[in-house]
Design an enzyme around this catalytic site. Structure first.
Site, PDB file in Angstrom:
ATOM      1  CD  GLU A   3      -3.133  -2.478   7.462  1.00 57.85           C
ATOM      2  OE1 GLU A   3      -1.957  -2.357   7.098  1.00 57.85           O
ATOM      3  OE2 GLU A   3      -4.032  -1.684   7.119  1.00 57.85           O
TER       4      GLU A   3
ATOM      5  CB  SER B 148       5.266  -1.975  12.263  1.00 60.49           C
ATOM      6  OG  SER B 148       4.830  -0.667  12.590  1.00 60.49           O
TER       7      SER B 148
ATOM      8  CG  ASN C 268      -1.796   1.217   1.321  1.00 59.17           C
ATOM      9  OD1 ASN C 268      -1.939   1.962   0.348  1.00 59.17           O
ATOM     10  ND2 ASN C 268      -2.386   1.436   2.478  1.00 59.17           N
ATOM     11  CD1 TRP C 269       3.522   1.090  -2.866  1.00 53.19           C
ATOM     12  CD2 TRP C 269       3.380   2.174  -4.820  1.00 53.19           C
ATOM     13  NE1 TRP C 269       4.202   0.346  -3.800  1.00 53.19           N
ATOM     14  CE2 TRP C 269       4.139   0.994  -5.011  1.00 53.19           C
ATOM     15  CE3 TRP C 269       3.153   3.004  -5.903  1.00 53.19           C
ATOM     16  CZ2 TRP C 269       4.667   0.641  -6.251  1.00 53.19           C
ATOM     17  CZ3 TRP C 269       3.677   2.651  -7.144  1.00 53.19           C
ATOM     18  CH2 TRP C 269       4.435   1.485  -7.309  1.00 53.19           C
ATOM     19  CE  LYS C 270      -0.251   3.247   4.824  1.00 55.45           C
ATOM     20  NZ  LYS C 270      -0.152   3.405   6.284  1.00 55.45           N
TER      21      LYS C 270
ATOM     22  N   GLY D  83       5.186   1.288   4.521  1.00 54.51           N
ATOM     23  CA  GLY D  83       6.453   1.943   4.187  1.00 54.51           C
ATOM     24  C   GLY D  83       7.486   1.030   3.556  1.00 54.51           C
TER      25      GLY D  83
END
Length: 270
Positions: free
Chosen positions: A184, A228, A8-10, A250
């Site tokens: 999540e 994370s 998920n690149w957001k 991330g």
């Protein structure tokens, strides 16, 4: 069951140039690994990335001849196709841009955009109507975790599936192939805090049992862990039979770390 690792690149990367650099690195690394492992061509877990809407068409075009799937990060709850909804992108539009899946219900959407139960039911319906697979995100806050309300919160969030099937019972056949749950914990997303593998495994078992009960089906549903996840801890999650992959934030923005997570699941599922 095939493992999935989804990036998920957001709201990243910032520019088209940066997107192309990321894709160049990712596709080059995947090609190198596939060339080096020709004896087990089907051992790789399924990879998918979810770019921002503005980069969706370009990314899907780049990935068209690869093994990596492309997802949208969200779709409109108002309409499956078109309408007077400024700023929204419909399921039909993201499918036309090349997405084959969409993320729905991410905690950041729930928090910042106040997404309701009813709006999520509509999003699920619109996605499946346009043949988009769905990655439904669920998870508890730090306070809810501290108060031992995790399973209660998850059950309430999973109720969107029950309500969807009440409205459209014919969709039950879509759950095993076109539906993924991503657990999540909100308190673990981007914080570096990580629940134990035992905690995640127990929660995933509960989710699978709950969905089976809601859908009145014995078909297993894929449940990913997110929060994370990185190259250092992926192996421990991959080793647990209840964890079918990872939704990565991330760490998906660098090909090296993203593929290290994928390879942790590859080794277990080989």
């Amino acid at each position: 069951m095939q493992a999935w690792v989804i990036g998920n690149w957001k709201q990243n990367p910032a520019t088209s140039h940066d997107v192309n650099v990321l894709l160049d690195d990712l596709l080059t690394a995947i090609n190198a690994e596939e060339q080096a492992d020709t004896e087990r061509p089907n051992s790789r877990c399924q990879l998918m990335v979810a770019p921002s809407h503005i980069h969706l068409a370009a990314v899907s075009t780049r990935l068209k001849n690869s093994s990596v799937l492309c997802a949208a990060q969200d779709i409109s709850s108002h309409s499956a196709s078109t309408g007077a909804y400024t700023g929204d992108c419909s399921a039909q539009q993201v499918a036309d841009a090349g997405a084959t899946w969409t993320i729905v219900g991410h905690s950041e959407r729930r928090q910042y955009h106040k997404e309701s139960h009813d709006s999520l039911v509509q999003k699920l319906s619109h996605a499946l109507a346009q043949n988009l697979g769905v990655v439904l995100c669920i998870g508890e806050t730090q306070t809810q975790y501290d108060d031992q309300q995790t399973l209660e919160v998850i059950d309430a969030q999973l109720a969107v599936i029950k309500d969807l099937l009440i409205q459209q019972p014919e969709l039950i056949s879509s759950l095993s192939e076109r539906f993924i749950i991503a657990y999540e914990p909100v308190w673990a997303i981007g914080t570096g805090k990580v629940p134990t593998v035992a905690e995640v495994s127990k929660t995933h078992q509960h989710i699978k049992q709950k969905v089976a009960g809601l859908a009145d089906t014995a078909e297993a549903i894929t449940v990913l862990y997110g929060g994370s996840v990185n190259a250092d801890n992926a192996e421990s999650f991959a080793a647990d039979a209840m964890i079918d992959g990872a939704l990565v934030g991330g760490a998906s923005l660098k090909a090296e770390s993203f593929l290290a997570i994928a390879n942790a699941f590859n080794r277990v599922n080989a």
